[in-house]
Design a protein around this motif. Structure first.
Motif, PDB file in Angstrom:
ATOM      1  N   LYS A  93      30.726  70.623  27.867  1.00  0.00           N
ATOM      2  CA  LYS A  93      29.650  70.509  26.876  1.00  0.00           C
ATOM      3  C   LYS A  93      28.345  71.157  27.335  1.00  0.00           C
ATOM      4  N   VAL A  94      27.668  71.751  26.350  1.00  0.00           N
ATOM      5  CA  VAL A  94      26.369  72.391  26.575  1.00  0.00           C
ATOM      6  C   VAL A  94      25.324  71.319  26.870  1.00  0.00           C
ATOM      7  N   GLY A  95      24.363  71.644  27.751  1.00  0.00           N
ATOM      8  CA  GLY A  95      23.277  70.720  28.034  1.00  0.00           C
ATOM      9  C   GLY A  95      22.825  70.778  29.476  1.00  0.00           C
ATOM     10  N   SER A  96      21.912  69.876  29.843  1.00  0.00           N
ATOM     11  CA  SER A  96      21.368  69.820  31.197  1.00  0.00           C
ATOM     12  C   SER A  96      21.959  68.631  31.954  1.00  0.00           C
ATOM     13  N   TYR A  97      22.277  68.862  33.232  1.00  0.00           N
ATOM     14  CA  TYR A  97      22.947  67.853  34.039  1.00  0.00           C
ATOM     15  C   TYR A  97      22.258  67.703  35.393  1.00  0.00           C
ATOM     16  N   ILE A  98      22.262  66.470  35.894  1.00  0.00           N
ATOM     17  CA  ILE A  98      21.842  66.232  37.272  1.00  0.00           C
ATOM     18  C   ILE A  98      23.111  66.171  38.114  1.00  0.00           C
ATOM     19  N   LEU A  99      23.274  67.116  39.026  1.00  0.00           N
ATOM     20  CA  LEU A  99      24.441  67.170  39.895  1.00  0.00           C
ATOM     21  C   LEU A  99      23.974  67.159  41.354  1.00  0.00           C
ATOM     22  N   ASN A 119      17.573  63.714  29.841  1.00  0.00           N
ATOM     23  CA  ASN A 119      16.800  63.558  28.616  1.00  0.00           C
ATOM     24  C   ASN A 119      15.811  64.724  28.549  1.00  0.00           C
ATOM     25  N   THR A 120      16.146  65.727  27.775  1.00  0.00           N
ATOM     26  CA  THR A 120      15.323  66.935  27.728  1.00  0.00           C
ATOM     27  C   THR A 120      14.739  67.149  26.333  1.00  0.00           C
ATOM     28  N   ILE A 121      13.742  68.015  26.287  1.00  0.00           N
ATOM     29  CA  ILE A 121      13.120  68.365  25.014  1.00  0.00           C
ATOM     30  C   ILE A 121      12.804  69.856  25.018  1.00  0.00           C
ATOM     31  N   LYS A 122      13.046  70.483  23.897  1.00  0.00           N
ATOM     32  CA  LYS A 122      12.788  71.926  23.781  1.00  0.00           C
ATOM     33  C   LYS A 122      11.352  72.129  23.297  1.00  0.00           C
ATOM     34  N   VAL A 123      10.619  72.982  24.007  1.00  0.00           N
ATOM     35  CA  VAL A 123       9.203  73.219  23.704  1.00  0.00           C
ATOM     36  C   VAL A 123       8.933  74.712  23.658  1.00  0.00           C
ATOM     37  N   THR A 124       8.194  75.141  22.637  1.00  0.00           N
ATOM     38  CA  THR A 124       7.781  76.542  22.529  1.00  0.00           C
ATOM     39  C   THR A 124       6.306  76.658  22.871  1.00  0.00           C
ATOM     40  N   ILE A 125       5.987  77.476  23.857  1.00  0.00           N
ATOM     41  CA  ILE A 125       4.605  77.763  24.239  1.00  0.00           C
ATOM     42  C   ILE A 125       4.249  79.139  23.681  1.00  0.00           C
ATOM     43  N   PRO A 126       3.404  79.207  22.659  1.00  0.00           N
ATOM     44  CA  PRO A 126       3.068  80.499  22.043  1.00  0.00           C
ATOM     45  C   PRO A 126       2.236  81.396  22.963  1.00  0.00           C
ATOM     46  N   GLU A 127       2.294  82.697  22.697  1.00  0.00           N
ATOM     47  CA  GLU A 127       1.489  83.666  23.436  1.00  0.00           C
ATOM     48  C   GLU A 127       0.005  83.360  23.250  1.00  0.00           C
ATOM     49  N   GLY A 128      -0.737  83.465  24.330  1.00  0.00           N
ATOM     50  CA  GLY A 128      -2.182  83.279  24.241  1.00  0.00           C
ATOM     51  C   GLY A 128      -2.662  81.864  24.469  1.00  0.00           C
ATOM     52  N   TYR A 129      -1.767  80.883  24.503  1.00  0.00           N
ATOM     53  CA  TYR A 129      -2.193  79.509  24.736  1.00  0.00           C
ATOM     54  C   TYR A 129      -2.854  79.403  26.111  1.00  0.00           C
ATOM     55  N   THR A 130      -3.960  78.661  26.160  1.00  0.00           N
ATOM     56  CA  THR A 130      -4.632  78.419  27.426  1.00  0.00           C
ATOM     57  C   THR A 130      -3.916  77.302  28.178  1.00  0.00           C
ATOM     58  N   VAL A 131      -4.274  77.134  29.447  1.00  0.00           N
ATOM     59  CA  VAL A 131      -3.718  76.045  30.249  1.00  0.00           C
ATOM     60  C   VAL A 131      -3.984  74.704  29.570  1.00  0.00           C
ATOM     61  N   GLU A 132      -5.179  74.537  29.028  1.00  0.00           N
ATOM     62  CA  GLU A 132      -5.527  73.265  28.392  1.00  0.00           C
ATOM     63  C   GLU A 132      -4.714  73.017  27.119  1.00  0.00           C
ATOM     64  N   LYS A 133      -4.463  74.062  26.346  1.00  0.00           N
ATOM     65  CA  LYS A 133      -3.637  73.894  25.141  1.00  0.00           C
ATOM     66  C   LYS A 133      -2.187  73.600  25.513  1.00  0.00           C
ATOM     67  N   ASP A 141       4.206  65.527  23.845  1.00  0.00           N
ATOM     68  CA  ASP A 141       5.657  65.279  23.824  1.00  0.00           C
ATOM     69  C   ASP A 141       6.120  64.416  25.000  1.00  0.00           C
ATOM     70  N   ASN A 142       5.140  63.832  25.717  1.00  0.00           N
ATOM     71  CA  ASN A 142       5.448  62.938  26.846  1.00  0.00           C
ATOM     72  C   ASN A 142       6.254  63.624  27.958  1.00  0.00           C
ATOM     73  N   ILE A 143       6.019  64.908  28.098  1.00  0.00           N
ATOM     74  CA  ILE A 143       6.725  65.657  29.139  1.00  0.00           C
ATOM     75  C   ILE A 143       5.984  65.539  30.459  1.00  0.00           C
ATOM     76  N   VAL A 144       4.658  65.514  30.388  1.00  0.00           N
ATOM     77  CA  VAL A 144       3.856  65.531  31.607  1.00  0.00           C
ATOM     78  C   VAL A 144       2.526  64.844  31.344  1.00  0.00           C
ATOM     79  N   ASP A 145       1.911  64.340  32.388  1.00  0.00           N
ATOM     80  CA  ASP A 145       0.576  63.750  32.276  1.00  0.00           C
ATOM     81  C   ASP A 145      -0.465  64.866  32.231  1.00  0.00           C
ATOM     82  N   GLU A 183      13.309  74.337  27.858  1.00  0.00           N
ATOM     83  CA  GLU A 183      13.872  72.997  27.743  1.00  0.00           C
ATOM     84  C   GLU A 183      13.441  72.232  28.981  1.00  0.00           C
ATOM     85  N   PHE A 184      12.483  71.318  28.777  1.00  0.00           N
ATOM     86  CA  PHE A 184      11.915  70.566  29.884  1.00  0.00           C
ATOM     87  C   PHE A 184      12.472  69.144  29.923  1.00  0.00           C
TER      88      PHE A 184
END
Length: 345
Positions: A93-99, A119-133, A141-145, A183-184
């Protein structure tokens, strides 16, 4: 021996012998695999976890090669053979695994049949986004603090070409977080996220582009700074190489870059339209008040803007202004520039 020769010469007997031989070979290989790779995971209590992503469309051979490359298994051939014997090669099966390192083939296969363990989530970061954005998107998306991400962004430079001693650089990673769809893992560390995005930049910034940058006497830092300006100023593809050359033309005659995007980056809150007083704010990023490039990038450019800087369109323009549709108009003199501004109002 006479009996075996008789069977070989007999049509039905020959088929039967081939069938028996084939079964015997498979049985022997299965025994070998079972002996070397018993069912269940090997003792990996102290082994570091390895994240593996099985992508859509990957064949068993590709999956086996990936597992071998990551040191999860010792032999990709045995893994493929085991999958074939058990008829499981279509069930991975397709997906992310901890091995873990040096797992048994059977244990790995068992996990890949059950499905993703992360438990992953797909995220799109558009061109030109700053570090803060980017931090806003990831924290939403609760991926990072967010605060931890921004703290690390100020100083993190895992690649030599990222190192810059200018104390005025707001975020050292700005310009190098490559915009793409990722996919983070939920609750990743800021370093894990940055490493993924910075590794992607490093991969895209290949030998050909590095050679081109060297030929143009541009450091990686200068490249991403200029590319970030182009990214912010150009809405349409054909404008990018023209604007890139305009910036080169200004730098050549020691003219201030006068890019509104650097003012916007320096301001606490972005405005739809800048006023004259905004161009006088006290900031090292103010390219109306300071000559040359700003201390750092003002966003994270995509490959089109990076290539526009490396392969600009030859011109002698010094000015440009965008109309209400986002298309830019170019001029060689300030008087001509003013006339264009009046005409597009």
């Amino acid at each position: 021996m006479k009996f075996i020769r008789y069977i070989k010469n007999n049509t039905i007997g020959g088929i039967l012998l081939k069938y028996i031989t084939g079964i015997a070979v498979l049985f022997i290989m299965a025994v070998i695999i079972g002996f070397h790779y018993p069912s269940g995971q090997t003792d990996n209590a102290n082994n570091k976890q390895i994240v593996i992503e099985i992508k859509s469309g990957m064949q068993t051979a590709q999956i086996a090669a990936l597992l071998k490359d990551k040191d999860v298994i010792d032999h990709d051939f045995y893994f493929r053979l085991l999958a074939k014997i058990k008829g499981l090669d279509k069930q991975l099966k397709v997906g992310s695994y901890i091995l873990q390192k040096d797992m048994s083939d059977s244990a790995v296969m068992e996990l890949l049949i059950k499905g993703p363990t992360l438990n992953t989530i797909k995220v799109t970061i558009p061109e030109g986004y700053t570090v803060e954005k980017i931090a806003d998107v990831l924290s939403k998306d609760n991926i990072v603090d967010r605060n931890e991400f921004l703290r690390l962004a100020k100083s993190y430079t895992p690649y030599e070409y990222m190192k810059n001693n200018d104390p005025n650089v707001k975020y050292k990673v700005e310009g190098y977080l490559f915009p793409d769809t990722y996919e983070f893992l939920i609750n990743s560390s800021p370093k894990q996220i940055m490493d993924i995005m910075l590794n992607e930049f490093n991969k895209k910034y290949d030998e050909e582009l590095r050679k081109r940058a060297k030929d143009k006497n541009l450091s990686a830092h200068e490249l991403v700074v200029l590319a970030s300006l182009v990214e912010a100023e150009a809405r349409y593809e054909n404008d990018r190489p023209i604007i890139a050359q305009v910036f080169f033309n200004r730098l050549k005659i020691n003219m201030p870059l006068q890019s509104d995007t650097t003012i916007q980056y320096a301001m606490k809150e972005r405005k739809e339209e800048l006023m004259i007083k905004d161009t006088k704010i006290d900031s090292p990023y103010n390219t109306y008040m300071h000559y040359g490039l700003p201390p750092g990038a003002v966003g994270n450019p995509g490959m089109a803007s990076i290539k526009a800087v490396l392969y600009p369109q030859n011109n002698d323009y010094l000015y440009f202004v965008a109309d209400s549709t986002g298309h830019n108009h170019y001029s060689r003199t300030y008087q001509e520039h003013l006339r264009i501004i009046d005409s597009i109002k």
